[in-house]
Design an enzyme around this catalytic site. Structure first.
Site, PDB file in Angstrom:
ATOM      1  N   ASN A 222      14.173  31.138  25.998  1.00  0.00           N
ATOM      2  CA  ASN A 222      15.173  30.127  26.365  1.00  0.00           C
ATOM      3  C   ASN A 222      15.796  29.602  25.076  1.00  0.00           C
ATOM      4  OD1 ASN A 222      16.518  27.750  26.958  1.00  0.00           O
ATOM      5  ND2 ASN A 222      14.994  27.016  28.431  1.00  0.00           N
TER       6      ASN A 222
ATOM      7  N   HIS B 200      22.122  30.073  32.920  1.00  0.00           N
ATOM      8  CA  HIS B 200      21.311  29.772  31.731  1.00  0.00           C
ATOM      9  C   HIS B 200      19.994  30.540  31.823  1.00  0.00           C
ATOM     10  CE1 HIS B 200      18.897  27.894  28.809  1.00  0.00           C
ATOM     11  NE2 HIS B 200      18.253  27.083  29.628  1.00  0.00           N
TER      12      HIS B 200
ATOM     13  N   CYS C 170      21.264  22.627  27.646  1.00  0.00           N
ATOM     14  CA  CYS C 170      21.420  24.034  28.038  1.00  0.00           C
ATOM     15  C   CYS C 170      22.733  24.284  28.770  1.00  0.00           C
ATOM     16  CB  CYS C 170      20.237  24.472  28.891  1.00  0.00           C
ATOM     17  SG  CYS C 170      18.657  24.145  28.097  1.00  0.00           S
TER      18      CYS C 170
END
Ligand code: COA
Length: 336
Positions: free
Chosen positions: A281, A251, A115
């Protein structure tokens, strides 16, 4: 003197198929209210069975080319940040080079930093340009996480989605990359993973399902400690105060993480950008998607200072401070 760099163009793409919280209620023991309260996520986009990360990358770059009225055939380096490449090898970046008609003399490689991958990619692009060895780098963050998500595990399957974001980083007279900070701590490698050639790390036997496995609480705690510290170190080194940051773009893992991180940094939550509500996500794609949501709806303006901060499996984290200085947008973005 090192060569300056700036981001000149951006493009994004998400697949058409929606997976809502209500859809998930039919798949695992969960409910819309729990997911919304614990994460802030409403829905995610999911690739078709015959749609892969390279396809998402191409669509994001096509959006970039259309909006900014440019071609990318003169790019001299292609970096694709992803945890879900089409193949372990060849790289997704090589597939892009061919399908986008980029010169065979250009560098092309994938980057594995989960990520934090997109921000690692920006740092590498800046470094390649600052060295004077390259002038035009395509950085893409893209994921088909639905293909490695365990849809029987309610603690992870509610989180992840698919998407892609691409930017062009070019040599420029003024350097719009104002500072960076990054790091990695492999002692937490077993906290969020998908097994590869081995299923053991740090003396821990991993679940060898070929799917994402996560100790959500541990990652949550680590990120709440690490990200505010990292942001502070980045700012100190750059000689910039948080008040000078127009947009904080962490993120998009969980809204319940972004809120306390903003609080610790004394940064107004409304001045943060995130893509998780509508896309979940999306790992390496989440930060460019969030930035582009702000550009598409007019909140983000040229001249604004943005602080991007990726974090995740590794455990890895990376921050980059940039002044936004896109070439004026000549066309409407492709609707998402
Ligand atoms: N629906 C309903 N209940 C659920 C559920 C779901 N989808 N998932 C878990 N639960 C239950 C658990 O079983 C647990 O029940 P129990 O108390 O009876 O044992 C309870 O809800 C609390 O679970 P917990 O795991 O403590 O929830 P949480 O508040 O920590 O939220 C995450 C879980 C995954 C949303 C959160 O930990 C998180 O976002 N972590 C960070 C992830 C991250 O940043 N990853 C970055 C790398 S990609």
């Amino acid at each position: 003197m090192t060569q300056g760099a700036r981001i000149t163009a951006i493009g994004t793409y998400v697949p058409a198929k929606r997976l809502t919280n209500h859809d998930l209620e039919k798949m695992v023991e969960t409910n819309d209210e729990w997911i919304l309260q614990r994460t802030g996520i409403r829905e995610r986009r999911i690739t078709r069975t015959d749609e892969y990360t390279s396809d998402l990358c191409i669509a994001a770059v096509e959006d970039l080319m259309r909006r900014f009225g440019i071609k990318v055939d003169d790019v001299d380096f292609v970096l694709v940040a992803t945890s879900t490449p089409d193949f372990p090898f060849p790289s997704t970046a090589s597939i892009l080079q061919n399908r986008l008609g980029i010169s065979t003399a250009a560098g092309a490689m994938d980057l594995s930093a989960a990520c934090a991958g997109f921000v690692y990619g920006l740092h590498l692009a800046h470094s390649l340009i600052a060295s004077g060895l390259h002038r035009k780098v395509l950085v893409v963050g893209a994921e088909s996480l639905s293909k490695i998500t365990d849809y029987t595990d309610r603690s992870t399957c509610i989180l992840f989605g698919d998407g892609a974001g691409a930017v062009l980083v070019e040599a420029s007279e003024t350097d719009q990359f104002l500072g960076h900070h990054l790091g990695s701590d492999g002692s937490g490698a077993h906290q969020v993973y998908r097994t590869g050639l081995t299923a053991s790390v740090n003396g821990v036997e991993l679940t060898d399902s070929g799917r994402i496995v996560q100790n959500g609480r541990e990652v949550f705690r680590w990120a709440l400690r690490t990200v505010p510290q990292g942001v502070q170190e980045l700012l100190n080194r750059a000689g910039i105060e948080m008040e000078q940051v127009d947009w904080f773009i962490p993120h998009s893992a969980n809204l319940r993480m972004i809120e306390p991180i903003c609080e610790k940094l004394n940064h107004p939550f409304e001045r943060s950008l995130y893509s998780l509500v509508e896309y979940g996500n999306t790992s390496a794609a989440s930060i460019p998607l969030a930035l582009d949501l702000g550009i598409r709806d007019g909140r983000v303006k040229n001249g604004d200072v943005a602080l991007l901060y990726g974090f995740g499996s590794g455990l890895t984290h990376a921050g980059q401070l940039v002044r936004l200085d896109f070439d004026p947008m000549v066309a409407e973005p492709t609707p998402l």
